[in-house]
Structures are given as C-alpha cells and as structure tokens.
Design a protein around this motif. Structure first.
Motif, PDB file in Angstrom:
ATOM      1  N   LEU A  83      17.364  20.843  71.788  1.00  0.00           N
ATOM      2  CA  LEU A  83      18.198  19.981  71.937  1.00  0.00           C
ATOM      3  C   LEU A  83      18.206  18.628  71.623  1.00  0.00           C
ATOM      4  O   LEU A  83      17.012  18.168  71.568  1.00  0.00           O
ATOM      5  N   PRO A  84      19.338  18.101  71.346  1.00  0.00           N
ATOM      6  CA  PRO A  84      19.302  16.593  70.863  1.00  0.00           C
ATOM      7  C   PRO A  84      18.967  15.680  72.027  1.00  0.00           C
ATOM      8  O   PRO A  84      19.239  15.976  73.163  1.00  0.00           O
ATOM      9  N   VAL A  85      17.882  14.879  71.778  1.00  0.00           N
ATOM     10  CA  VAL A  85      17.398  13.990  73.073  1.00  0.00           C
ATOM     11  C   VAL A  85      17.903  12.642  72.815  1.00  0.00           C
ATOM     12  O   VAL A  85      17.768  11.781  71.905  1.00  0.00           O
ATOM     13  N   ASP A  86      18.374  12.106  74.026  1.00  0.00           N
ATOM     14  CA  ASP A  86      19.050  10.798  74.022  1.00  0.00           C
ATOM     15  C   ASP A  86      17.575   9.926  74.286  1.00  0.00           C
ATOM     16  O   ASP A  86      16.905   9.938  74.968  1.00  0.00           O
ATOM     17  N   PRO A  87      17.384   8.735  73.346  1.00  0.00           N
ATOM     18  CA  PRO A  87      16.188   7.935  73.536  1.00  0.00           C
ATOM     19  C   PRO A  87      16.394   7.416  74.873  1.00  0.00           C
ATOM     20  O   PRO A  87      14.879   7.224  75.291  1.00  0.00           O
ATOM     21  N   ASN A  88      17.344   7.336  75.498  1.00  0.00           N
ATOM     22  CA  ASN A  88      17.393   6.454  76.931  1.00  0.00           C
ATOM     23  C   ASN A  88      17.142   7.645  78.165  1.00  0.00           C
ATOM     24  O   ASN A  88      17.305   7.177  79.234  1.00  0.00           O
ATOM     25  N   GLU A  89      17.160   8.870  77.714  1.00  0.00           N
ATOM     26  CA  GLU A  89      17.157  10.076  78.773  1.00  0.00           C
ATOM     27  C   GLU A  89      15.814  10.453  78.691  1.00  0.00           C
ATOM     28  O   GLU A  89      15.212  10.944  77.778  1.00  0.00           O
ATOM     29  N   PRO A  90      14.885  10.638  79.904  1.00  0.00           N
ATOM     30  CA  PRO A  90      13.600  11.279  80.363  1.00  0.00           C
ATOM     31  C   PRO A  90      13.786  12.659  79.682  1.00  0.00           C
ATOM     32  O   PRO A  90      14.481  13.189  79.799  1.00  0.00           O
ATOM     33  N   THR A  91      12.348  12.985  79.257  1.00  0.00           N
ATOM     34  CA  THR A  91      12.378  14.427  78.880  1.00  0.00           C
ATOM     35  C   THR A  91      10.995  14.998  79.765  1.00  0.00           C
ATOM     36  O   THR A  91      10.326  14.236  80.445  1.00  0.00           O
ATOM     37  N   TYR A  92      11.145  16.331  80.183  1.00  0.00           N
ATOM     38  CA  TYR A  92      10.495  16.743  81.149  1.00  0.00           C
ATOM     39  C   TYR A  92       9.593  18.080  80.319  1.00  0.00           C
ATOM     40  O   TYR A  92      10.042  18.556  79.085  1.00  0.00           O
ATOM     41  N   CYS A  93       9.066  18.931  81.186  1.00  0.00           N
ATOM     42  CA  CYS A  93       8.594  20.196  80.963  1.00  0.00           C
ATOM     43  C   CYS A  93       7.503  20.372  79.613  1.00  0.00           C
ATOM     44  O   CYS A  93       7.095  19.278  79.114  1.00  0.00           O
ATOM     45  N   LEU A  94       7.051  21.631  79.380  1.00  0.00           N
ATOM     46  CA  LEU A  94       6.113  21.785  78.305  1.00  0.00           C
ATOM     47  C   LEU A  94       6.780  21.661  76.998  1.00  0.00           C
ATOM     48  O   LEU A  94       6.162  21.447  76.099  1.00  0.00           O
ATOM     49  N   CYS A  95       8.173  21.996  77.201  1.00  0.00           N
ATOM     50  CA  CYS A  95       8.782  21.883  75.770  1.00  0.00           C
ATOM     51  C   CYS A  95       9.260  20.441  75.445  1.00  0.00           C
ATOM     52  O   CYS A  95       9.857  20.156  74.258  1.00  0.00           O
TER      53      CYS A  95
END
Length: 256
Positions: free
Chosen positions: A193-205
C-alpha cells in the motif's frame, strides 16, 4: 423491435379473422339444421308410406326392398359433409389462435432474455465502478471506510480501554487509529500500500492501518497494533493478547 410491430399487426387482424370463421360456422350450422330437419321429415314420411303399404297389402314384406329412398340417403350424406366442413373450420380457428399464443410466448421469452442481459450488464458496470473506486482510494490513500479511534489493548470493534491503557499511547505519542472497511474486503497481506509520510504505520508488515486490527496487551510493545491476517487472528481475542514478539517475553517473565 420489428418483431413487436409484426406481432401487434397480426393481433390486430386476429379478431376480424375469428369473426369471419365464427360467422361461417354459424351459417354451416344453420344449413345443417335445415337439411337435418328436411331429412327427418322425408324419412318419417317414407316410413309411414311403407307402413300403409304393408297394411293395405299393396307391397309385400321384403327386407331387401324396405329401405329409405336415394333422396333421403343423399340428404344424410350432405349433412355429414356440412358437419365435416364445420369441424375443419373450427380446427382452423383453433390453430390460428394457438399460433398467436406461441408467437406471444416467443416474444415474452425474448424480452426476458433482454432483461437478464441488461441486469447482468448493469451489475458488471456497478462492480467495475466499485473496483475502480477502491483502486483510486488505495492509490490516493483516501480511506474508504469510517475511521475508528482505537484504544490501547482493544480491538477496532470497540473503544473500551483494556487494562487501563490509554488510546492516546503510541510510538512517539501518536494517536493510533484503525480503519474498518464497510464494504470492501481487507487487502491481502502482501499488498504493497502507498504510505503517506504523515500517516503512522503499524504491524509486522510496517504498513498503514486497514481492515481489522488487534492491539498487543504488552504496555512496552514497540508496534502495539497488528493486522488480523499478519498475526493469524480471525476474530477479536477474548482476554489478553500478545503479539509474536511479546509473547516470548511474557513466557520468560513467568518462568522466573
């Protein structure tokens, strides 16, 4: 719709044809009744003449000669011909109506096929539009479902804190949110998935939140939120739940 126009024209002519056939049948029936009445009178008269001849002795009893005249027999044959003609006309009328019924059935089947094709095309177009909208949403990072503020130690289905952990706690003090789709299914685990630099990421992925997520009950968990598919969870766990990284730590603590 040439077939429909032809059928309408054929139906419009049907009443006149039926009326013509019914009129001919009435005339034949009237003619038959007249011939039958005359033949009955002739036969009755001939029977009376034979009786008088036998009584007076002018004629002798001979079974071979005691029969109706040729005129009476011919009238009877004429009655049979009129009846046959009437039956043939009735059969013709029946076949005429039956042909129109079959033609109507054929037209109705054709309309049903066109209706099903139109419904299938509409359904396919709606599915294509939904798929295009979902693809556009993923490409732009726009959420397609309601965003639910997730409290630490709880699933995305409820916001009740678990073990007194605050929903405001997260890496770097960021508030964690889990997006729950209303209609579209969760993307596959290996979907990039495209990640927004301002949106946090989670999970092992290390991806943004999507679908259903579960929170680790270890207060010191570095990731905290995990996608169901990434950790093999199919439904919200009952009681405390620890991620693969923290569950080993909890076992070590219990072993001491």
């Amino acid at each position: 719709m040439g077939f429909l126009e032809d059928f309408q024209a054929s139906v419009e002519a049907l009443p006149a044809m039926l009326q013509r056939n019914y009129s001919l049948m009435r005339e034949l029936d009237k003619s038959l009744q007249g011939v039958q009445t005359g033949n009955e009178q002739r036969c009755q008269q001939e029977i009376e003449d034979i009786k008088h001849g036998l009584e007076s002795g002018s004629i002798t009893y001979d079974p071979a000669k005691l029969k109706f005249s040729d005129e009476a027999i011919e009238e009877q044959k004429h009655c049979v011909r009129i009846a046959d003609e009437k039956v043939a006309l009735a059969s013709q009328t029946y076949d005429l109506v039956d042909a129109h019924i079959q033609q109507l059935d054929q037209f109705m089947r054709k309309l049903e096929e066109l209706r099903q094709e139109k419904e299938a095309a509409t359904t396919a177009a709606a599915a294509a539009a939904a798929a295009a909208a979902a693809a556009a949403s993923v490409a732009t990072g726009t959420p397609v479902a309601a965003t639910v503020t997730a409290s630490a130690g709880t699933s995305t289905a409820d916001n009740t804190p678990k073990g007194g952990r605050s929903g405001e706690r997260g890496r770097g003090g960021r508030k964690k949110t889990a997006k729950v789709p209303t209609e579209q299914p969760a993307p596959a685990i290996d979907l990039e998935l495209p990640v927004d630099p301002n949106e946090p990421t989670y999970c092992l992925c290390n991806q943004v939140s999507y679908g259903e997520m579960v929170a680790c009950d270890n207060n010191d968990c570095k990731i905290e939120w995990y996608h169901f598919g990434c950790v093999g969870v199919k439904e919200h766990p009952k009681g405390k739940w620890y991620c693969p990284s923290c569950i080993g730590f909890q076992k070590k603590r219990k072993g001491k």
